[in-house]
Design a protein around this motif. Sequence first.
Motif, PDB file in Angstrom:
ATOM      1  N   THR A 126       0.811  -1.219   0.000  1.00  0.00           N
ATOM      2  CA  THR A 126       0.000   0.000   0.000  1.00  0.00           C
ATOM      3  C   THR A 126       0.846   1.272   0.000  1.00  0.00           C
ATOM      4  O   THR A 126       0.503   2.259  -0.666  1.00  0.00           O
ATOM      5  CB  THR A 126      -0.945  -0.001   1.212  1.00  0.00           C
ATOM      6  OG1 THR A 126      -1.750  -1.193   1.171  1.00  0.00           O
ATOM      7  CG2 THR A 126      -1.852   1.215   1.197  1.00  0.00           C
ATOM      8  N   LYS A 156      -6.591  -3.884  -2.379  1.00  0.00           N
ATOM      9  CA  LYS A 156      -7.533  -3.162  -1.531  1.00  0.00           C
ATOM     10  C   LYS A 156      -8.180  -1.996  -2.266  1.00  0.00           C
ATOM     11  O   LYS A 156      -7.539  -1.339  -3.090  1.00  0.00           O
ATOM     12  CB  LYS A 156      -6.822  -2.630  -0.288  1.00  0.00           C
ATOM     13  CG  LYS A 156      -6.169  -3.707   0.566  1.00  0.00           C
ATOM     14  CD  LYS A 156      -5.428  -3.080   1.737  1.00  0.00           C
ATOM     15  CE  LYS A 156      -4.755  -4.144   2.593  1.00  0.00           C
ATOM     16  NZ  LYS A 156      -4.021  -3.545   3.742  1.00  0.00           N
ATOM     17  N   GLU A 158      -8.810   0.820  -1.026  1.00  0.00           N
ATOM     18  CA  GLU A 158      -8.019   2.003  -0.674  1.00  0.00           C
ATOM     19  C   GLU A 158      -6.923   2.254  -1.702  1.00  0.00           C
ATOM     20  O   GLU A 158      -6.667   3.396  -2.103  1.00  0.00           O
ATOM     21  CB  GLU A 158      -7.383   1.808   0.709  1.00  0.00           C
ATOM     22  CG  GLU A 158      -6.349   2.853   1.082  1.00  0.00           C
ATOM     23  CD  GLU A 158      -5.449   2.425   2.237  1.00  0.00           C
ATOM     24  OE1 GLU A 158      -4.425   3.090   2.453  1.00  0.00           O
ATOM     25  OE2 GLU A 158      -5.766   1.432   2.918  1.00  0.00           O
ATOM     26  N   GLU A 159      -6.261   1.188  -2.127  1.00  0.00           N
ATOM     27  CA  GLU A 159      -5.171   1.323  -3.097  1.00  0.00           C
ATOM     28  C   GLU A 159      -5.687   1.817  -4.437  1.00  0.00           C
ATOM     29  O   GLU A 159      -5.051   2.651  -5.089  1.00  0.00           O
ATOM     30  CB  GLU A 159      -4.468  -0.022  -3.247  1.00  0.00           C
ATOM     31  CG  GLU A 159      -3.790  -0.484  -1.971  1.00  0.00           C
ATOM     32  CD  GLU A 159      -3.397  -1.948  -1.986  1.00  0.00           C
ATOM     33  OE1 GLU A 159      -2.663  -2.372  -1.066  1.00  0.00           O
ATOM     34  OE2 GLU A 159      -3.829  -2.676  -2.907  1.00  0.00           O
ATOM     35  N   LEU A 161      -8.401   3.655  -4.975  1.00  0.00           N
ATOM     36  CA  LEU A 161      -8.803   5.054  -4.849  1.00  0.00           C
ATOM     37  C   LEU A 161      -7.589   5.971  -4.863  1.00  0.00           C
ATOM     38  O   LEU A 161      -7.639   7.072  -5.430  1.00  0.00           O
ATOM     39  CB  LEU A 161      -9.609   5.245  -3.568  1.00  0.00           C
ATOM     40  CG  LEU A 161     -10.994   4.589  -3.555  1.00  0.00           C
ATOM     41  CD1 LEU A 161     -11.595   4.636  -2.162  1.00  0.00           C
ATOM     42  CD2 LEU A 161     -11.918   5.262  -4.570  1.00  0.00           C
ATOM     43  N   LYS A 162      -6.508   5.546  -4.243  1.00  0.00           N
ATOM     44  CA  LYS A 162      -5.293   6.365  -4.250  1.00  0.00           C
ATOM     45  C   LYS A 162      -4.640   6.358  -5.630  1.00  0.00           C
ATOM     46  O   LYS A 162      -4.211   7.405  -6.134  1.00  0.00           O
ATOM     47  CB  LYS A 162      -4.306   5.849  -3.196  1.00  0.00           C
ATOM     48  CG  LYS A 162      -3.010   6.655  -3.119  1.00  0.00           C
ATOM     49  CD  LYS A 162      -3.273   8.119  -2.785  1.00  0.00           C
ATOM     50  CE  LYS A 162      -1.985   8.924  -2.746  1.00  0.00           C
ATOM     51  NZ  LYS A 162      -2.245  10.360  -2.493  1.00  0.00           N
ATOM     52  N   TYR A 326     -14.827  -5.915   4.778  1.00  0.00           N
ATOM     53  CA  TYR A 326     -13.981  -4.764   5.098  1.00  0.00           C
ATOM     54  C   TYR A 326     -12.484  -5.100   5.070  1.00  0.00           C
ATOM     55  O   TYR A 326     -11.665  -4.235   5.384  1.00  0.00           O
ATOM     56  CB  TYR A 326     -14.386  -4.178   6.450  1.00  0.00           C
ATOM     57  CG  TYR A 326     -15.774  -3.590   6.405  1.00  0.00           C
ATOM     58  CD1 TYR A 326     -16.017  -2.396   5.739  1.00  0.00           C
ATOM     59  CD2 TYR A 326     -16.848  -4.264   6.973  1.00  0.00           C
ATOM     60  CE1 TYR A 326     -17.295  -1.859   5.665  1.00  0.00           C
ATOM     61  CE2 TYR A 326     -18.140  -3.739   6.901  1.00  0.00           C
ATOM     62  CZ  TYR A 326     -18.351  -2.537   6.249  1.00  0.00           C
ATOM     63  OH  TYR A 326     -19.623  -2.016   6.160  1.00  0.00           O
TER      64      TYR A 326
END
Length: 328
Positions: A126, A156, A158-159, A161-162, A326
């Motif tokens: 990440t 993920k 999150e990854e 989106l970044k 999650y």
Amino acid sequence: MNYRKLGKTGFSISEISLGTWQVGGRWGEPFSHANADQILNAAVDAGINFIDTADVYGDGESEKAVGRLVRSRSERIFVATKCGRRLQPHTADAYQPAALRQFVEDSLRNMQLETLDLVQLHCPPTDVYYRPEIFELFDRLREEGKILNLGVSIEKVEEGLKAIEFPNVTTVQVIFNMFRQRPLELFFKEAARRDIGLIVRVPLASGLLTGKFSPQTHFAPDDHRAFNRHGEAFDKGETFAGVDYNTGLEAVAELQAVLGNQAPLAAQALRWILMFDEVSCVIPGASSPEQILANLKAADLPALSTEQMQAVREVYDRKIRPLVHYTW
């Protein structure tokens, strides 16, 4: 074959394409170039024009087979490969522009191509997504004519989106299937807003969603479905989409009951993925030409009904969501 746009690459690609993790041999078997050639040519003969590979598949042998295919065919075949997993240890600190540049040049050499259509970071840690110098490297490689596009393969949400905050990221490869539905909540919407191509991998949860497994199914010791169920070798989510095997079997039985037997569960699982317009393509693997044809039947199935879509969601919410939603 139906074709969809691969985000801002502008490529028009087959909505059912091909992933080559096990092309050239089933998991746990040595690589066979004869088998790979049969599978890859059968795919193109059937209208598939997007092939996803990686430098670690077959220790470079998969890339060599894909390159040989592209050079031998007159059709426009879009090639995606990946880089980064050869780093030992596979840590964020090991991700350095010089190392990644070498991997890209090695892939070009393996495939004997002048330019790669798409190079994807191969599920990096990440922290790598927060290092602009890694992404800037691929601008240089594009200027040099070695690549056309940069993408990422993620574990993920999150990854993802970044990653899509970087303007040179054109595609994201993500695990998405009946057992992995979290990307629907936010990531798909953000990807569509930024015109990101979405490549769906592990669409059948490592075979669970074929409906052909049972508690007695045996996997070879060097098959990741035997040795990586708890993430012993790489991210747990790559094996059965991170779902406990026996729980997955229970959920599969419920899915078969609500979807009926008008088509094999595997085809219905692929058709479910294609119900989402944000998806550019899905890349099931194949270890035989026959599997190619079986996968392609999904594109001819009628759309799942509202009731069927709701039933799939209900099984997920009750059996799967509490365990994995999650995590990724």
